[in-house]
Scaffold this motif. Structure first.
Motif, PDB file in Angstrom:
ATOM      1  N   MET A  15      50.244  18.823 -27.102  1.00 54.60           N
ATOM      2  CA  MET A  15      50.468  17.389 -28.069  1.00 54.60           C
ATOM      3  C   MET A  15      49.253  16.745 -28.139  1.00 54.60           C
ATOM      4  SD  MET A  15      52.316  13.799 -26.579  1.00 54.60           S
ATOM      5  CE  MET A  15      51.806  13.882 -25.090  1.00 54.60           C
ATOM      6  N   ARG A  16      48.861  16.210 -29.515  1.00 53.87           N
ATOM      7  CA  ARG A  16      47.601  15.570 -29.782  1.00 53.87           C
ATOM      8  C   ARG A  16      47.937  14.156 -29.752  1.00 53.87           C
ATOM      9  NH1 ARG A  16      45.029  19.312 -34.556  1.00 53.87           N
ATOM     10  NH2 ARG A  16      43.670  20.551 -33.279  1.00 53.87           N
ATOM     11  N   PHE A  17      46.930  13.513 -29.446  1.00 52.91           N
ATOM     12  CA  PHE A  17      46.847  11.956 -29.399  1.00 52.91           C
ATOM     13  C   PHE A  17      45.677  11.301 -29.579  1.00 52.91           C
ATOM     14  CE2 PHE A  17      46.404  13.298 -24.911  1.00 52.91           C
ATOM     15  CZ  PHE A  17      45.506  12.039 -24.636  1.00 52.91           C
ATOM     16  N   GLU A  18      45.406  10.077 -30.067  1.00 58.70           N
ATOM     17  CA  GLU A  18      44.383   9.393 -30.229  1.00 58.70           C
ATOM     18  C   GLU A  18      43.982   8.539 -28.833  1.00 58.70           C
ATOM     19  OE1 GLU A  18      42.254   6.718 -33.620  1.00 58.70           O
ATOM     20  OE2 GLU A  18      44.333   7.011 -33.834  1.00 58.70           O
ATOM     21  N   GLY A  19      42.804   8.698 -28.519  1.00 62.02           N
ATOM     22  CA  GLY A  19      42.426   7.936 -27.346  1.00 62.02           C
ATOM     23  C   GLY A  19      40.986   7.563 -27.200  1.00 62.02           C
ATOM     24  N   ALA A  20      40.450   7.036 -25.793  1.00 61.34           N
ATOM     25  CA  ALA A  20      39.216   6.797 -25.724  1.00 61.34           C
ATOM     26  C   ALA A  20      39.040   6.641 -24.301  1.00 61.34           C
ATOM     27  CB  ALA A  20      38.657   5.430 -26.392  1.00 61.34           C
TER      28      ALA A  20
ATOM     29  N   SER B  20      37.965  -1.748 -33.566  1.00 59.49           N
ATOM     30  CA  SER B  20      36.889  -0.715 -34.304  1.00 59.49           C
ATOM     31  C   SER B  20      35.649  -0.465 -33.445  1.00 59.49           C
ATOM     32  CB  SER B  20      36.400  -1.379 -35.656  1.00 59.49           C
ATOM     33  OG  SER B  20      35.848  -2.876 -35.351  1.00 59.49           O
ATOM     34  N   ALA B  21      35.467  -1.238 -32.371  1.00 63.68           N
ATOM     35  CA  ALA B  21      34.477  -0.875 -31.561  1.00 63.68           C
ATOM     36  C   ALA B  21      34.743  -0.056 -30.270  1.00 63.68           C
ATOM     37  CB  ALA B  21      34.006  -2.237 -30.757  1.00 63.68           C
ATOM     38  N   ILE B  22      35.915   0.444 -30.341  1.00 65.13           N
ATOM     39  CA  ILE B  22      36.372   1.398 -29.162  1.00 65.13           C
ATOM     40  C   ILE B  22      36.064   2.757 -29.748  1.00 65.13           C
ATOM     41  CG2 ILE B  22      38.213   2.263 -27.944  1.00 65.13           C
ATOM     42  CD1 ILE B  22      39.590  -0.571 -28.081  1.00 65.13           C
ATOM     43  N   PRO B  23      35.524   3.829 -28.845  1.00 62.45           N
ATOM     44  CA  PRO B  23      35.179   5.054 -29.197  1.00 62.45           C
ATOM     45  C   PRO B  23      36.160   5.789 -29.419  1.00 62.45           C
ATOM     46  CG  PRO B  23      34.487   4.633 -26.859  1.00 62.45           C
ATOM     47  CD  PRO B  23      35.204   3.465 -27.600  1.00 62.45           C
ATOM     48  N   TRP B  24      37.029   5.676 -30.397  1.00 68.87           N
ATOM     49  CA  TRP B  24      38.476   6.463 -30.499  1.00 68.87           C
ATOM     50  C   TRP B  24      37.792   8.031 -30.853  1.00 68.87           C
ATOM     51  CZ3 TRP B  24      42.301   4.100 -28.495  1.00 68.87           C
ATOM     52  CH2 TRP B  24      42.247   2.781 -28.848  1.00 68.87           C
ATOM     53  N   ARG B  25      38.694   9.080 -30.340  1.00 69.50           N
ATOM     54  CA  ARG B  25      38.752  10.422 -30.577  1.00 69.50           C
ATOM     55  C   ARG B  25      40.048  11.088 -30.330  1.00 69.50           C
ATOM     56  NH1 ARG B  25      36.594  13.839 -25.355  1.00 69.50           N
ATOM     57  NH2 ARG B  25      37.568  15.431 -26.594  1.00 69.50           N
ATOM     58  N   GLU B  26      40.443  12.406 -30.934  1.00 65.09           N
ATOM     59  CA  GLU B  26      41.635  12.919 -30.694  1.00 65.09           C
ATOM     60  C   GLU B  26      41.442  13.800 -29.339  1.00 65.09           C
ATOM     61  OE1 GLU B  26      43.250  16.393 -33.078  1.00 65.09           O
ATOM     62  OE2 GLU B  26      43.923  14.644 -34.239  1.00 65.09           O
ATOM     63  N   TYR B  27      42.790  13.772 -28.704  1.00 64.22           N
ATOM     64  CA  TYR B  27      42.684  14.627 -27.135  1.00 64.22           C
ATOM     65  C   TYR B  27      43.918  15.433 -27.482  1.00 64.22           C
ATOM     66  CZ  TYR B  27      39.371  11.348 -25.272  1.00 64.22           C
ATOM     67  OH  TYR B  27      38.482  10.513 -24.784  1.00 64.22           O
ATOM     68  N   THR B  28      43.639  16.433 -26.548  1.00 63.40           N
ATOM     69  CA  THR B  28      44.966  17.418 -26.658  1.00 63.40           C
ATOM     70  C   THR B  28      45.352  17.390 -25.098  1.00 63.40           C
ATOM     71  OG1 THR B  28      43.976  18.831 -28.216  1.00 63.40           O
ATOM     72  CG2 THR B  28      45.762  19.648 -26.921  1.00 63.40           C
ATOM     73  N   LEU B  29      46.907  17.203 -25.107  1.00 61.65           N
ATOM     74  CA  LEU B  29      47.423  17.418 -23.869  1.00 61.65           C
ATOM     75  C   LEU B  29      48.421  18.437 -23.729  1.00 61.65           C
ATOM     76  CD1 LEU B  29      47.788  16.150 -20.999  1.00 61.65           C
ATOM     77  CD2 LEU B  29      49.258  14.660 -21.847  1.00 61.65           C
ATOM     78  N   ASN B  30      48.324  19.432 -22.972  1.00 60.12           N
ATOM     79  CA  ASN B  30      49.433  20.587 -23.178  1.00 60.12           C
ATOM     80  C   ASN B  30      50.512  20.255 -22.025  1.00 60.12           C
ATOM     81  OD1 ASN B  30      47.865  21.895 -24.968  1.00 60.12           O
ATOM     82  ND2 ASN B  30      46.495  22.825 -23.485  1.00 60.12           N
TER      83      ASN B  30
END
Length: 86
Positions: A1-6, A76-86
Protein backbone atom coordinates in the motif's frame (compact mmCIF):
# COMPACT_ATOMS: atom_id res chain seq x y z
CA UNK A 1 0.00 0.00 0.00
CA UNK A 2 1.29 3.44 -0.90
CA UNK A 3 0.49 6.46 1.20
CA UNK A 4 1.55 10.05 1.73
CA UNK A 5 3.25 10.87 4.99
CA UNK A 6 6.12 12.62 6.69
CA UNK A 7 8.63 12.16 9.46
CA UNK A 8 9.10 15.35 11.45
CA UNK A 9 11.78 16.22 13.99
CA UNK A 10 10.73 19.22 16.02
CA UNK A 11 11.55 20.45 19.52
CA UNK A 12 13.33 17.21 20.38
CA UNK A 13 10.40 15.01 19.31
CA UNK A 14 10.38 12.76 16.24
CA UNK A 15 6.96 11.71 14.95
CA UNK A 16 5.20 10.54 11.80
CA UNK A 17 2.23 12.06 10.01
CA UNK A 18 -0.01 10.06 7.65
CA UNK A 19 -2.58 11.57 5.29
CA UNK A 20 -6.00 9.89 5.51
CA UNK A 21 -9.52 10.56 4.26
CA UNK A 22 -11.56 12.97 6.38
CA UNK A 23 -14.17 10.38 7.43
CA UNK A 24 -11.47 8.36 9.24
CA UNK A 25 -11.07 11.16 11.78
CA UNK A 26 -14.80 11.33 12.44
CA UNK A 27 -14.68 8.11 14.51
CA UNK A 28 -12.10 7.94 17.34
CA UNK A 29 -12.05 4.12 17.40
CA UNK A 30 -11.48 3.96 13.65
CA UNK A 31 -8.82 6.69 13.77
CA UNK A 32 -7.00 4.85 16.56
CA UNK A 33 -7.11 1.60 14.58
CA UNK A 34 -5.84 3.28 11.42
CA UNK A 35 -3.03 5.09 13.25
CA UNK A 36 -1.96 1.78 14.79
CA UNK A 37 -2.00 0.10 11.35
CA UNK A 38 0.71 2.50 10.16
CA UNK A 39 3.02 1.73 13.10
CA UNK A 40 5.04 -0.87 11.10
CA UNK A 41 6.05 1.89 8.66
CA UNK A 42 7.26 4.08 11.53
CA UNK A 43 8.50 1.77 14.30
CA UNK A 44 8.83 3.47 17.66
CA UNK A 45 7.42 6.79 16.47
CA UNK A 46 4.12 8.36 17.47
CA UNK A 47 1.80 8.38 14.43
CA UNK A 48 -0.49 11.35 13.84
CA UNK A 49 -3.22 11.24 11.20
CA UNK A 50 -4.00 14.27 9.05
CA UNK A 51 -7.04 14.93 6.88
CA UNK A 52 -8.09 18.00 4.95
CA UNK A 53 -11.54 19.39 4.35
CA UNK A 54 -12.79 20.65 0.99
CA UNK A 55 -11.02 23.98 1.60
CA UNK A 56 -7.69 22.34 2.41
CA UNK A 57 -7.82 23.06 6.15
CA UNK A 58 -6.04 20.29 8.05
CA UNK A 59 -7.31 18.36 11.07
CA UNK A 60 -5.00 16.13 13.10
CA UNK A 61 -5.60 13.05 15.24
CA UNK A 62 -3.00 11.67 17.61
CA UNK A 63 -0.96 12.75 20.59
CA UNK A 64 -2.56 16.00 21.78
CA UNK A 65 0.73 17.90 22.10
CA UNK A 66 1.77 16.96 18.56
CA UNK A 67 -1.69 17.64 17.08
CA UNK A 68 -1.75 21.05 18.78
CA UNK A 69 1.72 21.87 17.43
CA UNK A 70 0.78 20.77 13.89
CA UNK A 71 -2.37 22.88 13.93
CA UNK A 72 -0.08 25.92 13.85
CA UNK A 73 2.15 24.63 11.02
CA UNK A 74 1.24 25.30 7.38
CA UNK A 75 0.56 21.99 5.58
CA UNK A 76 2.94 23.13 2.84
CA UNK A 77 5.81 23.32 5.37
CA UNK A 78 5.58 19.60 6.19
CA UNK A 79 8.14 17.43 4.32
CA UNK A 80 5.63 15.12 2.60
CA UNK A 81 6.73 12.09 0.63
CA UNK A 82 5.30 8.81 -0.59
CA UNK A 83 5.80 5.69 1.56
CA UNK A 84 5.07 2.04 0.93
CA UNK A 85 3.71 -0.34 3.56
CA UNK A 86 3.41 -4.01 2.64
Amino acid sequence: MRFEGAIVREQGIVFAIVVVKRHILDNNAEATRVAHSFQPAFPGLPVVLMAQNHRGAATYFGRPDIARFLSRVPVSAIPWREYTLN
